[in-house]
Design an enzyme around this catalytic site. Sequence first.
Site, PDB file in Angstrom:
ATOM      1  CE1 TYR A 161      -3.479  -2.601   0.453  1.00 51.65           C
ATOM      2  CE2 TYR A 161      -4.616  -0.957   1.196  1.00 51.65           C
ATOM      3  CZ  TYR A 161      -4.621  -1.992   0.787  1.00 51.65           C
ATOM      4  OH  TYR A 161      -5.906  -2.702   0.655  1.00 51.65           O
ATOM      5  CE  LYS A 166       3.516 -17.189  -3.882  1.00 43.55           C
ATOM      6  NZ  LYS A 166       2.622 -18.229  -4.028  1.00 43.55           N
ATOM      7  CG  ASP A 220      -0.202 -19.814  -2.858  1.00 40.06           C
ATOM      8  OD1 ASP A 220       0.125 -19.661  -1.809  1.00 40.06           O
ATOM      9  OD2 ASP A 220       0.227 -20.392  -3.749  1.00 40.06           O
ATOM     10  CG  ASP A 278      -7.492  -4.913   1.722  1.00 41.32           C
ATOM     11  OD1 ASP A 278      -8.398  -4.551   2.350  1.00 41.32           O
ATOM     12  OD2 ASP A 278      -7.715  -4.941   0.543  1.00 41.32           O
ATOM     13  CG  ASP A 337     -12.907  -7.820   2.300  1.00 43.38           C
ATOM     14  OD1 ASP A 337     -12.434  -7.246   3.368  1.00 43.38           O
ATOM     15  OD2 ASP A 337     -13.643  -7.424   1.247  1.00 43.38           O
TER      16      ASP A 337
HETATM   17  C1  IPM Z   1     -10.070  -1.734   4.347  1.00 41.18           C
HETATM   18  C2  IPM Z   1     -10.651  -1.273   2.963  1.00 41.18           C
HETATM   19  C3  IPM Z   1      -9.527   0.062   2.719  1.00 41.18           C
HETATM   20  C4  IPM Z   1      -8.235  -0.694   2.699  1.00 41.18           C
HETATM   21  C5  IPM Z   1      -9.921   0.723   1.540  1.00 41.18           C
HETATM   22  C6  IPM Z   1     -11.130   1.361   1.704  1.00 41.18           C
HETATM   23  C7  IPM Z   1      -8.908   1.778   0.927  1.00 41.18           C
HETATM   24  O1  IPM Z   1     -10.749  -2.306   1.917  1.00 41.18           O
HETATM   25  O2  IPM Z   1     -10.014  -1.044   5.335  1.00 41.18           O
HETATM   26  O3  IPM Z   1      -9.846  -3.121   4.439  1.00 41.18           O
HETATM   27  O4  IPM Z   1      -8.019  -1.519   1.561  1.00 41.18           O
HETATM   28  O5  IPM Z   1      -7.289  -0.900   3.663  1.00 41.18           O
HETATM   29 MG    MG Z   2     -10.574  -4.177   2.776  1.00 36.46          MG
END
Ligand code: IPM
Ligand code: MG
Length: 378
Positions: free
Chosen positions: A147, A206, A238, A262, A266
């Site tokens: 990032y 990785k 992975d 990230d 999710d």
């Molecule tokens: C998260 C979100 C953020 C990230 C975005 C909105 C920039 O996806 O907090 O997971 O990628 O960190």
């Molecule tokens: Mg996110």
Amino acid sequence: MSSKNFKIAALAGDGIGPEVMREAIKVLRVTEKKFSFALQITEAPVGWAGIDAASKALPDATLALCKQSDSILFGSVGLPDRDPTIPKEQRPERAALLRLRKEFGLFANLRPVKLPKELASICPLRPERLGEGIDILVVRELTAGLYFGPKSTEEIVELHETTQQPRSYRKAVDTMVITCGEIERIAHVAFQAARQRRRKVTSIDKANILENGALWREVVTDLGKQYPDVALEHMFVDNGAMQLVLRPSQFDVMLCENTFGDILSDEAAALGGSLGMLPSASLGKASAEQMFGLYEPAGGTAPDIAGKNIANPIAQVLSAALMLRYSFGMVEAAVAIESAVGKAIAAGYRTGDIFQVGEAETRKVGTREMGDAIAAAL
Ligand code: IPM
Ligand code: MG
């Protein structure tokens, strides 16, 4: 009189931000009375709301408010439809959220995922895959890695090898950069968190391809020796993504680089019921008593459902609970909010994302009703 006073900067942001923030504040107000402490909550615009109010995703006044506060309760920012109207660097995700993370040195992002037993049928996995259940803490490095490394998009002009005609194309570069110090400090957070849980850290990398990954594995292995009571295992990212859907109960703490965390958080959130239930705490250095932090749902602005009173406020409410725990040391109040969420779910309240047609004794409710049910359960 309450003996404890805390200042909160409440930045609701865009999309569903304002409506879920409203419920979190509602719940905080009930907690405040019950546990006798005082919260000074000041709302300020951020994201597109900041751009509309003060021409900046992070208005100066909003940043100043954050600096004067004990913690930030953040909603969500970003509206992809409006992106083409301003340069990338000024868009809310970078100019507000990443900026705040960096500005306050919030390198440690904690994302607890837990599938409540009442929501087992919402989990996309077959029941036999759930084993002892899903209870995972993703510890994500938040101010380095892919990032934050140097990035650019360039127009390259070169001559075609045979025809010698000039041709041009665009080239985008992102770089994954991490120092051993950055790996060490996030690894400490993971090992210490594991000590409060089931004492296992799975470090994600990785290492078979990336220089970053090789260094990550080396540093984490060394540091792990300081925590002989915590089991450490390494997993390629992975494989980690696959193991999450094959046998999620093997994970306790997952230690991840920024981008890997990230993505995997999710995935883990979907297993835990819904992204609408995943809170997060972003922390910097711990001071003696109180820790500044930014608390936000891990999901986004969900523009498609914004303003319709259907978003799940639980991630925002649980983020507020994490704030009470980590920034204010109000552990009892945090536990009370978390169990109130559990009670609302057990009582059958379901927002659309966690509602299943045909399930007995459940009721589809809106954002506000879910907030009310949680507040009432307190
Ligand atoms: C998260 C979100 C953020 C990230 C975005 C909105 C920039 O996806 O907090 O997971 O990628 O960190
Ligand atoms: Mg996110």
